[in-house]
Write a protein that holds these residues in place. Structure first.
Motif, PDB file in Angstrom:
ATOM      1  N   ASP A   1       0.898  -1.239   0.003  1.00  0.00           N
ATOM      2  CA  ASP A   1       0.069  -0.159  -0.028  1.00  0.00           C
ATOM      3  C   ASP A   1       1.163   1.275  -0.045  1.00  0.00           C
ATOM      4  OD1 ASP A   1      -0.988  -2.332   1.548  1.00  0.00           O
ATOM      5  OD2 ASP A   1      -2.846  -1.234   1.472  1.00  0.00           O
ATOM      6  N   ALA A   2       1.861   1.365   0.834  1.00  0.00           N
ATOM      7  CA  ALA A   2       2.876   2.373   0.892  1.00  0.00           C
ATOM      8  C   ALA A   2       3.569   2.417   0.061  1.00  0.00           C
ATOM      9  CB  ALA A   2       3.805   2.286   2.253  1.00  0.00           C
ATOM     10  N   LEU A   3       4.222   1.431  -1.180  1.00  0.00           N
ATOM     11  CA  LEU A   3       5.006   1.682  -2.005  1.00  0.00           C
ATOM     12  C   LEU A   3       4.479   2.054  -3.249  1.00  0.00           C
ATOM     13  CD1 LEU A   3       7.152  -1.533  -1.472  1.00  0.00           C
ATOM     14  CD2 LEU A   3       7.824   0.616  -0.902  1.00  0.00           C
ATOM     15  N   LEU A   4       3.086   2.016  -3.431  1.00  0.00           N
ATOM     16  CA  LEU A   4       2.326   2.417  -4.484  1.00  0.00           C
ATOM     17  C   LEU A   4       1.956   4.100  -4.467  1.00  0.00           C
ATOM     18  CD1 LEU A   4       0.120  -0.693  -5.202  1.00  0.00           C
ATOM     19  CD2 LEU A   4       2.191   0.144  -6.450  1.00  0.00           C
ATOM     20  N   ARG A   5       2.444   4.843  -3.459  1.00  0.00           N
ATOM     21  CA  ARG A   5       2.342   6.261  -3.397  1.00  0.00           C
ATOM     22  C   ARG A   5       3.704   6.593  -4.226  1.00  0.00           C
ATOM     23  NH1 ARG A   5       0.371   5.740   2.479  1.00  0.00           N
ATOM     24  NH2 ARG A   5       2.484   5.571   3.153  1.00  0.00           N
ATOM     25  N   THR A   6       3.638   7.833  -4.421  1.00  0.00           N
ATOM     26  CA  THR A   6       4.877   8.277  -5.499  1.00  0.00           C
ATOM     27  C   THR A   6       5.138   9.575  -4.873  1.00  0.00           C
ATOM     28  OG1 THR A   6       5.560   8.961  -7.541  1.00  0.00           O
ATOM     29  CG2 THR A   6       3.183   9.145  -7.158  1.00  0.00           C
ATOM     30  N   PRO A   7       6.276   9.940  -4.792  1.00  0.00           N
ATOM     31  CA  PRO A   7       6.799  11.210  -4.595  1.00  0.00           C
ATOM     32  C   PRO A   7       6.547  12.338  -5.543  1.00  0.00           C
ATOM     33  CG  PRO A   7       8.770   9.881  -4.291  1.00  0.00           C
ATOM     34  CD  PRO A   7       7.750   9.234  -5.012  1.00  0.00           C
ATOM     35  N   SER A   8       6.402  11.817  -7.054  1.00  0.00           N
ATOM     36  CA  SER A   8       6.237  12.725  -7.997  1.00  0.00           C
ATOM     37  C   SER A   8       5.231  11.725  -9.102  1.00  0.00           C
ATOM     38  CB  SER A   8       7.316  13.318  -8.400  1.00  0.00           C
ATOM     39  OG  SER A   8       7.226  13.783  -9.952  1.00  0.00           O
ATOM     40  N   GLY A   9       4.512  12.316  -9.783  1.00  0.00           N
ATOM     41  CA  GLY A   9       3.809  11.622 -10.779  1.00  0.00           C
ATOM     42  C   GLY A   9       4.719  11.472 -12.161  1.00  0.00           C
ATOM     43  N   ALA A  10       5.770  12.376 -12.099  1.00  0.00           N
ATOM     44  CA  ALA A  10       6.872  11.902 -13.068  1.00  0.00           C
ATOM     45  C   ALA A  10       7.710  10.708 -12.713  1.00  0.00           C
ATOM     46  CB  ALA A  10       7.610  13.436 -13.310  1.00  0.00           C
ATOM     47  N   LEU A  11       7.636  10.514 -11.576  1.00  0.00           N
ATOM     48  CA  LEU A  11       8.747   9.328 -11.248  1.00  0.00           C
ATOM     49  C   LEU A  11       7.715   7.986 -11.340  1.00  0.00           C
ATOM     50  CD1 LEU A  11      10.505  10.563  -8.193  1.00  0.00           C
ATOM     51  CD2 LEU A  11      11.274  10.189 -10.483  1.00  0.00           C
ATOM     52  N   LEU A  12       6.629   7.642 -10.862  1.00  0.00           N
ATOM     53  CA  LEU A  12       5.593   6.842 -10.888  1.00  0.00           C
ATOM     54  C   LEU A  12       4.348   7.414 -11.014  1.00  0.00           C
ATOM     55  CD1 LEU A  12       4.918   3.808 -10.800  1.00  0.00           C
ATOM     56  CD2 LEU A  12       4.284   4.054  -8.425  1.00  0.00           C
ATOM     57  N   PRO A  13       3.513   7.350 -12.283  1.00  0.00           N
ATOM     58  CA  PRO A  13       2.278   8.023 -12.636  1.00  0.00           C
ATOM     59  C   PRO A  13       1.141   7.268 -11.871  1.00  0.00           C
ATOM     60  CG  PRO A  13       3.627   7.748 -14.584  1.00  0.00           C
ATOM     61  CD  PRO A  13       4.233   7.024 -13.901  1.00  0.00           C
ATOM     62  N   SER A  14       1.205   7.503 -10.694  1.00  0.00           N
ATOM     63  CA  SER A  14       0.100   6.631  -9.755  1.00  0.00           C
ATOM     64  C   SER A  14      -0.765   7.632  -9.342  1.00  0.00           C
ATOM     65  CB  SER A  14       0.954   6.023  -8.535  1.00  0.00           C
ATOM     66  OG  SER A  14       0.020   5.497  -7.605  1.00  0.00           O
ATOM     67  N   PHE A  15      -2.149   7.299  -9.497  1.00  0.00           N
ATOM     68  CA  PHE A  15      -3.318   8.146  -9.228  1.00  0.00           C
ATOM     69  C   PHE A  15      -4.186   7.801  -8.325  1.00  0.00           C
ATOM     70  CE2 PHE A  15      -1.175   9.479 -13.152  1.00  0.00           C
ATOM     71  CZ  PHE A  15      -0.968  10.694 -12.914  1.00  0.00           C
ATOM     72  N   GLN A  16      -4.984   8.460  -7.680  1.00  0.00           N
ATOM     73  CA  GLN A  16      -6.132   7.837  -6.837  1.00  0.00           C
ATOM     74  C   GLN A  16      -7.572   8.443  -7.319  1.00  0.00           C
ATOM     75  OE1 GLN A  16      -5.953   6.000  -3.898  1.00  0.00           O
ATOM     76  NE2 GLN A  16      -8.183   5.834  -4.187  1.00  0.00           N
ATOM     77  N   PHE A  17      -8.312   7.891  -7.359  1.00  0.00           N
ATOM     78  CA  PHE A  17      -9.895   8.330  -7.717  1.00  0.00           C
ATOM     79  C   PHE A  17     -10.413   9.331  -6.581  1.00  0.00           C
ATOM     80  CE2 PHE A  17     -14.366   7.888  -8.834  1.00  0.00           C
ATOM     81  CZ  PHE A  17     -14.306   8.354 -10.131  1.00  0.00           C
ATOM     82  N   LYS A  18     -11.198  10.158  -6.918  1.00  0.00           N
ATOM     83  CA  LYS A  18     -11.874  10.902  -5.951  1.00  0.00           C
ATOM     84  C   LYS A  18     -12.754  10.687  -4.955  1.00  0.00           C
ATOM     85  CE  LYS A  18     -15.718  12.097  -9.023  1.00  0.00           C
ATOM     86  NZ  LYS A  18     -16.089  12.938  -9.718  1.00  0.00           N
ATOM     87  N   SER A  19     -13.325   9.083  -5.104  1.00  0.00           N
ATOM     88  CA  SER A  19     -14.282   8.769  -4.242  1.00  0.00           C
ATOM     89  C   SER A  19     -13.702   7.358  -4.075  1.00  0.00           C
ATOM     90  CB  SER A  19     -15.436   8.901  -4.285  1.00  0.00           C
ATOM     91  OG  SER A  19     -15.817   8.531  -5.826  1.00  0.00           O
ATOM     92  N   ASN A  20     -14.477   6.479  -3.339  1.00  0.00           N
ATOM     93  CA  ASN A  20     -14.220   5.138  -3.319  1.00  0.00           C
ATOM     94  C   ASN A  20     -15.312   4.315  -4.267  1.00  0.00           C
ATOM     95  OD1 ASN A  20     -12.257   4.777  -1.456  1.00  0.00           O
ATOM     96  ND2 ASN A  20     -13.225   4.456   0.191  1.00  0.00           N
ATOM     97  N   LEU A  21     -14.983   4.302  -5.377  1.00  0.00           N
ATOM     98  CA  LEU A  21     -15.782   3.564  -6.267  1.00  0.00           C
ATOM     99  C   LEU A  21     -16.134   2.165  -5.824  1.00  0.00           C
ATOM    100  CD1 LEU A  21     -16.986   4.667  -9.004  1.00  0.00           C
ATOM    101  CD2 LEU A  21     -15.133   3.599  -9.977  1.00  0.00           C
ATOM    102  N   ILE A  22     -14.935   1.429  -5.388  1.00  0.00           N
ATOM    103  CA  ILE A  22     -15.218   0.207  -4.861  1.00  0.00           C
ATOM    104  C   ILE A  22     -14.622   0.061  -3.558  1.00  0.00           C
ATOM    105  CG2 ILE A  22     -14.120  -1.967  -4.924  1.00  0.00           C
ATOM    106  CD1 ILE A  22     -13.834  -1.815  -7.896  1.00  0.00           C
TER     107      ILE A  22
END
Length: 341
Positions: free
Chosen positions: A287-308
């Motif tokens: 869970d922690a590793l899939l956060r990113t210091p920068s979208g340029a390093l890892l383009p990792s995104f979170q949806f605005k709500s809990n769709l699931i």
């Protein structure tokens, strides 16, 4: 009424047996029944040039489609397996169980799938409940955390291998993920359509909060975290670089940021970016590793709500993760142990 009309201004439409048209300019088959209402609305726009642009953009968004759903499940979690297969039947998308990597010792986990898992045995480990030699619980949590990491990594690797379907979308669920009755495959497609073009990883579930400063469009936020941040990622709140927007109250702590790997989107064209990112980091809570210091390093995104969301009627799992039941005393104790480790 069958949608058999060919809409003007769509280049070279061709009727196909299943109902639909081939948009030759994009080389992509789209369903007329799926698109007709949008086309009709767009063509009512007085600005023909604008209408054409809207239609083209909409069709480009449709290039990425939900192909398959994987759920990660351990062999002894029969209740969760039955739960997932029951809800996934409703979605109507092909699904597949991905057996988790398991073991109660680090040695068992790395040996569990021969060379497939042994190749990671020398990979550095971040401090995961080191514990005293006789602290059996600490060693089991450590082994299970590594098993969770391996389960996700191997599935990401599998999706990256689908080179004949580079832009297909694959949904990965942990086995306590709950798809609300109103959520359909189309709803997931529509959420994915607004992702930034360079996206590599996207999450449809979060505990507890996202940050106002990370917003990239109306639907998505960069899943941002500091390098070597704690599991809960709360350091940004303390530093004043995050204004929390609380999405979930499962653990009653709004300062927990971007935590969860319960519902994830990947596509083959960029899935290797995620495994390469993980290759450069010690094994830790996924869970922690899939956060990113920068979208340029890892383009990792979170949806605005809990769709699931996550189910709250399961007990503590045997994979070393936290119980989804906030009322569980054992779940609260484990949460405190992880916070204080």
């Amino acid at each position: 009424q069958e949608c058999t009309q060919i809409v003007p201004k769509v280049p070279s439409p061709t009727r196909i047996e299943s109902g639909g048209c081939a948009a030759a300019a994009l080389g992509r088959i789209v369903s007329i029944c799926d698109e007709f209402q949008y086309f009709s609305s767009a063509l009512r726009n007085d600005d023909d040039e604008s209408s054409d642009a809207n239609i083209l953009q909409h069709q480009q968004n449709k290039i990425e489609r939900l192909r398959k759903i994987f759920y990660i499940n351990c062999d002894n979690d029969i209740e969760r397996r039955n739960f997932q297969e029951s809800q996934l039947e409703r979605i109507g998308i092909p699904y597949e169980r991905f057996a988790c990597v398991s073991g109660d010792t680090v040695e068992e986990v790395f040996a569990s799938r021969g060379n497939t898992t042994k190749r990671f045995a020398s990979k550095p480990l971040r401090n995961i409940r080191e514990g005293a030699p006789d602290d059996t619980e600490a060693h089991i949590i450590r082994a299970h955390t590594i098993g969770v990491w391996l389960s996700h990594y191997l599935l990401f690797e599998l999706i990256a291998s689908y080179t004949n379907d580079k832009e297909g979308i694959y949904l990965i669920l942990e086995d306590d993920a709950l798809i609300p009755p109103e959520i359909t495959a189309g709803a997931i497609d529509r959420a994915a359509a607004s992702l930034p073009k360079n996206w590599a990883y996207a999450s449809l579930n979060v505990h507890e909060s996202i940050c106002l400063e990370d917003k990239v469009n109306e639907d998505w936020f960069v899943k941002r975290g500091l390098t070597n941040a704690s599991l809960f990622g709360s350091e940004r709140v303390a530093l004043g670089t995050c204004t929390p927007i609380q999405i979930d109250n499962q653990w009653h702590d709004p300062n927990i940021l971007y935590l969860s790997a319960a519902a994830q989107l990947l596509r083959p064209s960029t899935a290797a970016n995620v495994t390469h990112w993980l290759d450069g980091l010690p094994i830790y809570h996924i869970d922690a590793l899939l956060r990113t210091p920068s979208g340029a390093l890892l383009p990792s995104f979170q949806f605005k709500s809990n769709l699931i969301s996550t189910a709250t009627n399961f007990g503590e799992t045997r994979r070393g993760q936290i119980s989804s039941s906030s009322s569980s005393e054992s779940g609260r104790r484990l949460l405190l142990r992880l916070k204080n480790r």
